[in-house]
Scaffold this active site. Sequence first.
Site, short mmCIF file in Angstrom:
data_model
loop_
_atom_site.label_atom_id
_atom_site.label_comp_id
_atom_site.label_asym_id
_atom_site.label_seq_id
_atom_site.Cartn_x
_atom_site.Cartn_y
_atom_site.Cartn_z
N TYR A 156 58.00 46.93 91.83
CA TYR A 156 56.75 48.09 92.10
C TYR A 156 56.43 47.20 93.45
O TYR A 156 55.94 46.35 93.64
CB TYR A 156 55.79 47.77 90.52
N LYS A 170 49.19 53.23 82.76
CA LYS A 170 50.73 54.43 82.40
C LYS A 170 50.81 54.04 81.47
O LYS A 170 49.79 55.50 80.57
CB LYS A 170 51.69 53.78 82.97
#
Length: 388
Positions: free
Chosen positions: A108, A206
């Site tokens: 990420y 998330k």
Amino acid sequence: MTQNEISKAGFETRAIHAGYDPDPTTGAVIPPIYATSTYKQDGVGGLRGGYEYSRSANPTRTALEGALASVEEGERGFVFASGLAGEDTLVRSTCRPGDHVVLPDDAYGGTYRLFDKVEQAWGVEHTPAAVSDVDAVRAAIRPGRTKLVWLETPTNPLLNIGDIEALAAVAHDAGALLVVDNTFASPYLQQPLTLGADVVVHSTTKYVGGHSDVVGGALVVRDHELAEQVAFHQNAIGAVPGPFDCFLTHRGLKTLGVRMDRHCDNAERVVEFLTGHPAVTQVIYPGLPEHPGHVVASRQMKRYGGMVSFRVAGGVEQALAVCERASVFTLGESLGGVESLIEHPGRMTHASVAGTELEVPDDLVRLSVGIETADDLLADLDRALGPR
Ligand SMILES: Cc1ncc(COP(=O)(O)O)c(C=O)c1O
């Protein structure tokens, strides 16, 4: 049920009941939002239940931390103001100047930026390696200096798969810890600590939170001594979430199982649709038999998740146009919420790695497939991809 009985129960039961018993005073079934910074002491040092100041501990946070530890099958859970705050706290808990970390070569972007622009300035170095290549990870280790092998599986946004068991062995042989960022899979689909990992990282923003209404992070650790180190740094650094954020995240966690099954159902329909579409040159999803990580993913994941990436014929311009034409899929960063999102990683989530070894292809589109009606999602993608 007692907490001991809950700890042996199924995933959904633990997600709903672990970490909190109905309040003994009122019977409140859901952990109250303890909007308090401090606690009355019964005489100097006479704490009630260990609470003295809400940076150190807050009952709404304790409940969430207990639930997360249970669903990840860890010794202890810790929550933070964001995923990156949790990651930074972990690095400070485990690394010192001169130490080294192996990172996924498609991590990420924010994780890479944390190591490249922040931790490096404090003397912690890093080497990127492909998570799908056990030998490459082994080769990236600097004997005696590597303290963490950092794994994302599936990775963001290329959905590469790392073999958690094999990489735990590689890390442990070198005296390092295996850290698994489990954000994409969620604890419903994969429990890295049961496969040998030492620490699980989450952006609870998330799938765990699941409703795109709160930013947060978590660490869950397997070992008591490491838990003590993280607990010390969580309090000493203080990057903790407030009780309202903990309440929202905990509410999301309770429905994780049912949401994830629908995310997976819808993602499978989307993958099938994209695979046959002439404007799509490649569909990337670990559930596809031709995906290079399919066999490992099938072994370590319950299902393959709600994230789908694909490459578009016509390059960057066409990829950007698809993102802009979609409407049920909202153009936006982040992932894991009930609503479907579409984004262009090269210009959005991964803009911070442009020009580095972690740069992503510019014809790549990433979908976070939500839990809307599947037919509406397919019709939207059909429109967005343009005439056949
Ligand atoms: C895989 C992964 N790890 C960590 C993070 C960082 O989490 P946060 O944005 O909550 O700081 C993200 C954020 O997108 C992510 O996708």
